[in-house]
Design a protein around this motif. Structure first.
Motif: not given
Length: 433
Positions: A274-286, A314-325
């Motif tokens: 379900r976590i893997e599906r969440l990463q793929i399916s949930l749209p970016d919440p602006a 901590r790893m994602a706070s200032h990054g350019t990754r997707s909305w979900l880490c």
């Protein structure tokens, strides 16, 4: 020349500040005070925040808590500069809303008032020293004593008036918070996260959440700079995550200002899928970013998953990754960057010239990292990087030529770890913490 010398304050070009105040507020300050003075103020404020965190660690507690403290110090130092520009008899400017909201948050987090006021005193002392150094540098010798006395008097009035306002705001918020259902739920969560034993039945009743389940924890925060709390947006994003995970129950707790902590009760054997599906399916919440912890079971599992989510944040706070880490994607980098200074040294020692700045070197590092992660498979690495196999071969060869002899002859594990740290840093996920 009362206050004119403030325009000549020089910031340190080697450590540019990262503003957390609204663009409108910063634009007004630059117009009134000058861009160099504003940058000096932001750098001074961040130095104050660092000192407060070092001497009063209760102000910490994760990236959101640190951002709140930085918002308070940046606002307070800018207000102090406005006061320095005024005539001696000008009234002390009111405390900015950013500082007041920060004070309310300190009360909700249970930081003792004396520690809040100690932070104020530390800031006062550091700003006064900085302004005195500016006077020594920019004010003619025959005017320095008078200007130093003016600064001392104004800063005393400023801190005295604002300490009183902050104390009143703190006490009012503390009294309101203590009587709320939200405070009772937060108290249970604090006990769980501290690893202390709780009465599971009573805790479940207070939280309206089953502690015995398998939990996936999340930290969600508002990524819209300067917009203030965004509770509705955060709760909507958390609810969407709960649906995507098919959670039997969700628990949401306001944390620090623009941050929400969440736990989702899931079926253990289906959690990973379900976590893997969440990463793929949930749209970016602006406007919202989220960090996800690993699935874990029972009351201790709530703590375990939450701590993983905090590390992912901590790893994602200032990054350019997707909305979900997700924690699994960054757990190695999180582990080896816990001591940020040691991590930087390790990268420099292991990678040598390959650790230098520049787009070309980043490209070489990333190619070597993927190549090693794919067990030295040219085909798989080229597929992941979307480049030709010959290009992978060339970049790997060039990268290896830049490595120190001690690394090429040493452990491939150390090389892979150093490359992972460097990759995390390049995404803004920081070996600098």
């Amino acid at each position: 020349m009362t206050g004119q010398w403030l325009e000549w304050l020089q910031p340190d070009p080697s450590r540019p500040a990262e503003p957390v105040l609204s663009p409108a507020e910063l634009a007004a300050a630059r117009t009134e005070l000058g861009p160099d003075a504003v940058e000096w103020a932001l750098q001074s404020a961040d130095a104050i925040a660092e000192e407060v965190l070092r001497k009063v660690p209760e102000h910490g507690g994760g990236p959101a808590a640190v951002t709140t403290l930085r918002r308070v110090t940046q606002s307070a130092v800018l207000t102090g500069l406005y006061l320095m520009r005024s005539d001696f008899n000008a009234p002390v400017p009111p405390l900015a809303e950013e500082a007041l909201e920060g004070c309310r948050e300190f009360a909700r987090r249970g930081i003792p008032l004396e520690l809040v006021l100690r932070g104020v005193r530390l800031g006062h002392a550091q700003v006064t020293r900085g302004l005195a150094a500016g006077v020594e540098e920019h004010v003619p010798a025959d005017q320095r004593l008078g200007e130093l006395r003016r600064i001392e008097d104004l800063m005393f009035s400023y801190v005295d008036a604002h300490s009183s306002v902050m104390a009143e705001e703190y006490i009012a918020e503390r009294d309101r918070w203590r009587g709320s259902d939200e405070a009772a739920r937060r108290a249970v969560i604090d006990e769980l996260l501290a690893g202390r034993p709780v009465d599971q039945e009573a805790a479940a009743g207070s939280l309206r959440y089953d502690l015995s389940r398998t939990h996936v924890a999340a930290v969600l925060w508002d990524d819209t700079a300067g917009s203030g709390p965004a509770a509705e947006r955060l709760h909507h994003a958390a609810a969407s995550m709960a649906r995507a995970l098919e959670a039997a129950k969700a628990l949401m707790i306001p944390a620090h200002g623009n941050t929400v902590w969440a736990w989702f009760a899931v079926t253990g054997e289906l959690a990973e899928d379900r976590i893997e599906r969440l990463q793929i399916s949930l749209p970016d919440p602006a406007g919202v970013r989220a960090a996800l912890g690993p699935p874990a079971t029972g009351p201790h599992g709530m703590r375990r998953s939450h701590r993983g989510a905090l590390q992912a944040q901590r790893m994602a706070s200032h990054g350019t990754r997707s909305w979900l880490c997700e924690y699994r994607d960054v757990r190695l980098a999180a582990l080896v960057t816990a001591d940020s200074e040691h991590a930087r040294w390790f990268v420099q020692e292991v990678l040598g010239p390959l650790a230098s700045e520049g787009a070309r070197l980043r490209e070489l590092r990333e190619t070597l990292r993927v190549y090693l992660a794919e067990e030295r498979s040219l085909r798989t690495a080229s597929d992941r990087l979307h480049i030709a196999r010959n290009t992978v071969t060339y970049r790997v060869k060039r990268a290896e030529e830049l490595l120190p002899a001690t690394t090429t002859a040493g452990s491939s594990l150390e090389l892979r770890v150093a490359l992972e740290i460097a990759a995390a840093s390049e995404h803004g996920t920081s070996a600098s913490g």
